[in-house]
Write an enzyme that holds these catalytic residues in place. Sequence first.
Site, short mmCIF file in Angstrom:
data_model
loop_
_atom_site.label_atom_id
_atom_site.label_comp_id
_atom_site.label_asym_id
_atom_site.label_seq_id
_atom_site.Cartn_x
_atom_site.Cartn_y
_atom_site.Cartn_z
N ASP A 120 0.82 -1.22 0.00
CA ASP A 120 0.00 0.00 0.00
C ASP A 120 0.85 1.27 0.00
O ASP A 120 0.33 2.37 -0.19
CB ASP A 120 -0.95 0.00 1.20
CG ASP A 120 -0.23 -0.28 2.51
OD1 ASP A 120 0.92 0.14 2.66
OD2 ASP A 120 -0.84 -0.94 3.39
N ASP B 193 7.72 -12.61 -4.92
CA ASP B 193 7.68 -13.19 -3.58
C ASP B 193 8.91 -12.71 -2.82
O ASP B 193 10.03 -12.72 -3.36
CB ASP B 193 7.69 -14.71 -3.72
CG ASP B 193 7.48 -15.40 -2.38
OD1 ASP B 193 6.36 -15.88 -2.16
OD2 ASP B 193 8.43 -15.42 -1.57
N ALA B 194 8.69 -12.28 -1.58
CA ALA B 194 9.80 -11.73 -0.81
C ALA B 194 10.94 -12.75 -0.64
O ALA B 194 12.11 -12.38 -0.62
CB ALA B 194 9.29 -11.26 0.54
N ASP C 81 5.98 -5.95 6.75
CA ASP C 81 4.61 -5.45 6.94
C ASP C 81 3.65 -6.42 6.26
O ASP C 81 3.04 -6.09 5.24
CB ASP C 81 4.51 -4.03 6.34
CG ASP C 81 3.19 -3.36 6.67
OD1 ASP C 81 2.46 -3.88 7.53
OD2 ASP C 81 2.88 -2.32 6.05
#
Lengths: 830, 351
Positions: free
Chosen positions: A67, A119-120, A136
């Site tokens: 966001d 993807d992290a 987060d």
Amino acid sequence: MNIFIDELEPPTEAATQTRFALYIDGDFQFDTADEKVYHESLALPALSLLHAHKPGPKRVLICGGGDGLALRECLRFPNVAHVDLVDYSPEMLELAATQFAAINQHALEDTRTHIHICDAWDFLNGTLPYDLIVCDFTVPRKHEDTRVFSTEWFEALSACLNPGGIIAANTVSPQTTPEAFWCLMNTLRAANLKALPYRVCIPSFRDHGYGAWGFVIASRDKRFTTLDLKRISCPVATEQADLSRLWRGAHFTRAERALAHTAPTNTIDGGELLPLLLNPGLAGIEAGGLPDLDTPYDLNPLFNAIPIAHPYHTRAMIETLAEQVAGSVRDLDIPRLIDAVIKRSSRLSSRIVDELRKLKEFMQERVLHFELFSAWSYRLFAALVILMTLANAISPDNAFAKGSFSGGAHGGFSVSHSTGMHSSSSFGKGSFGAESGSPGGSFAGRSSTSSFGGQRGSAISPSRSFSSFSSSRSNVLSSPVSPHFTGTGFRTSYGRGTAVDINGSYERARVYNYWGGSYGHPYTQVYGGQRQPAQQQQPQPHEALFLASDDMSVLDNGDVVVNVSESVYILLTNGTAALMSAGSPDPIVMLYPDPELFANVRDQLAQQQSSVVAAASVRRDWLAWSGWTASFLPTVRSDRDELRNLTDLIHRLDLAQQRLGTPPAGNANPGLKPGETELFIGCVIRQDGTIALHEPDGRWLSTDLVTIKHNTDTHPCPPVLATAVRSALDRVLRDIKSGIKADTADLQQLRMDASELNSDMNQYVSIRDMYGDSSYEVDYGTDEIPVSEAIFKTRQNLNQTETETRATEADIEKLTTQQAVLDAAVARYR
Amino acid sequence: MADAGEAELAITSCQLIDSGWDDAWDALTASCPHTGFMQSSDWMAFKRLEGFITPRFGIFDASGTLRGGGACLFYPSHAQETMVICPQGPILPWAETEPSRHALRLLIAEVEKYVETHGGLGLRIEPRIARPVPRILRNWVRSPVDLDPEHSLVIDVGEPATEQSLLRAMHPKGRYNIKVAERHGVTVRRSTNMRDLRPFHAMFLDTSNRNGFFAEPYSFFVNMASMLFPVGMAELFMAEFDGALLSAAMVIRYGKRATFLYGASSAHNRHVMPTYAMHWNVIRAARAAGCTEYDLYGFDPYDQPDHAYAGFSRFKRQFGGRLFTAIGARDLVFYDRLADRIAEKLAQMED
């Protein structure tokens, strides 16, 4: 991913932007009204500490947070030179660049920002090290979501930190899910990170039931302390978070920290986090684990140990479901199951296998009576209930099921129901091997068909048992064990013209108008509207404040009333029982104060009180932490109101137990004689149609509603008593009629079943005779089994159907007889 | 009984079918009276948002035509303790014993293959068929919970019914209360706007608190509405008076049936009879949309005072309608898989 933007308020002169809340897959993420409390609390403390301890330009990685709001906070620090934002959702990043651009202050357009849609985990491989890594992520709902809260994840992050670098992560609520919170702290420690947890009060989170929210600052080389937070100096101004108070949130009591001693660490394969998140308070119980079965045949520990498997569920829902499952598992093909378990004997000790074999032998001929066996059969039952409850509970919809079934003919084929007649007794929570005919029922015994799901606390559903609805006593005595405090009625309704029950359900409060004080010595003979001494000028109106059960209320003065009908009630106070009418402040008649009744009422009040005490303690804890925000946050104010209401109720329940008093020890209630029907506590209709009332001295007076006979005296029957009895007659008659209606439908179903079973039986027998081979395979539902077995099973089913038919017919006969008595009484006393 | 009939031969296979079959599947299920909205592709899409896996099995005849099957719900579990649930299904030729037995066996075989890789202790079905229970379910046990109510009250709203005949068929008090609401100026607004979801849910929670039933959380409705509003399958009917919302209904329309799935009402201004105006509007909208049935859902046919649906049933009865009693959900337990897990538990207990 389902993204929903809930527009809460249109722009106004004061606020030029629309206020909205963001939901991902239905889960609340943020409300623009207070999102800065969250994002400032997440990013700024770590950035400030980094600023103080490690000067120079900073490289930042943000994992999740698509966001752009955590990014906005990071970019406010001038020495942040480079930020990589990694999020797997292109939809979210698109929103961040467009619709959220105003609130994230166009953070995605900043030249220091570098967006990565992946993807992290994949991003971490081979990346340059960072000074700050911000995590987060959304709160895990499924096991796979917990991967980014695992030891492996934090180890991978740690490897990407520059010396002196910090990880800032959102966690879970230390207030509502403390075991999960401390599990995460242990997970960080297991990854060789030094962690400083803290919590923050975010009003919109609280509104969504998330509780105070947890964050953590972690480092490979430096151990940050509360003192570091106390001395924190943030070079940029905060708008909503109060960083000067942040250190308070890092203070955890010894009891809170003690949870870290027992909390596990979360690994990818172990999946320890999710069960703790879903089952706060049940730390240590492995999903599907088994309780300590110290008390054989007590189902309560079993129900308590069944873990919650979905965020939608509450403990009350799971326990209701477990009760329903416990009532229905006996319908399974237990011999087949035992056979299948015995086949796995290599995994079991010879002791268990021996007992299973005995159980199997026993079941060849008879219906299942688990309670006749020793502990292992109970354990088999326990395992079965747990597994089948889990199988049902895992699916979120089942807890909101529109109906439920726990055995009996009502649901169709009697073939799969070993016994079970709705009208005989009800399946009771907490009883496994109770004696036949006791209110608890038993695993092998009879169960109710009408315990509909979705009714909170409906452990006992005696809705169609005549013995229960004919008597207000039974309802009063049949409250669920260990009630749960679940509803919000204490925030919205308590003391505002509604009466609230322990579940937060409420209804309009009835007002009871009567003379204050006690109605004298229990042996005082008062009937016919004898007035109280004139110590008070006016009768006092008392409002029902708390619904202790369907029929029993606690009034604002602590008195307990049991409702007989809309206009008649029994007042229990100071060891006396008085039949009262809504139309008169005087007792209609004093009744025998049955000591057993008083003891049961007191027990029930005490149980509910302890539930309220526990609920109040949780709220007190929350307010101790966030109470200072009540002056400007309406939700915290309503928390405060709720606590005040709960505290008030605790006192009133104390008062109720005191005011209830103890009647003099007397003879136990003899129960009903043959042919008698109880209209309400202390009032029966005799076979000859006369009405008998149990007097305080233990004797009975009789009335034909014209006169009252007491010993040798005859008095005119006061009209108010006649009216009360008539209204009770109407109510009981109505209930009997609905019982007969339901029974008749059952009977019709049973006869239909029997006819089909007989037709099947004839076919099986003719096949066997035709082929002369009992091993010839035939269709049995969707199975194919030897014809001999099909005959055996069908015969068993026919026997069961017959038994149930007989029981239903007997029940109808009994109810019809009672209806005749009642009809006659109604006609006679009209 | 052991021999298959002629019709049985027509059905030859069962297999998993993907989203490419959505149109064919929906055409089949929308026209089948023995099922409902829970078998639709859109409902399954909503369930996927809720975390379910939704394997769908198609049953085909020799010509490759889709004849039946079941869309299933499977909630992934770490410990693999879960049931495969076929809500309002499967779609089988229920009236014909042998063809449906054959088709059901094919379905079971596919589901068993499925649980070998995904886990699962059994298959639960809940076809919308009236009693008696088909004999092909003889070896199935009654489930502890039903997703659909066992008894529901259904109003036949389609031809030849007219508005006048529907009103005539109502209880006089129901008819009168519709007029009362009209006289008071109660208005009923139809909405598929997400903004109306929050006031609806707030009132729904209030209703659940008042009546003591478990209420689905807001997130459930967010997922449901965001999936079903745009395709016209779900709609809110909101009865308002003096600018205030007094009652609301979430109505699902699929095939020829409209279903009153969720209702909410305020404790205020009940004298203006907002719920009567609301349902009358739902009935008219259902007729306009070509529905033949309005299913008022959970109902107690026996007037039992303590029944969970007692209060609702007294209200629903005012609209007339006929009772539908379903056979209820049925479970086929995979005993070998269950035995595996039980053996594990028993061994654990001994440790």
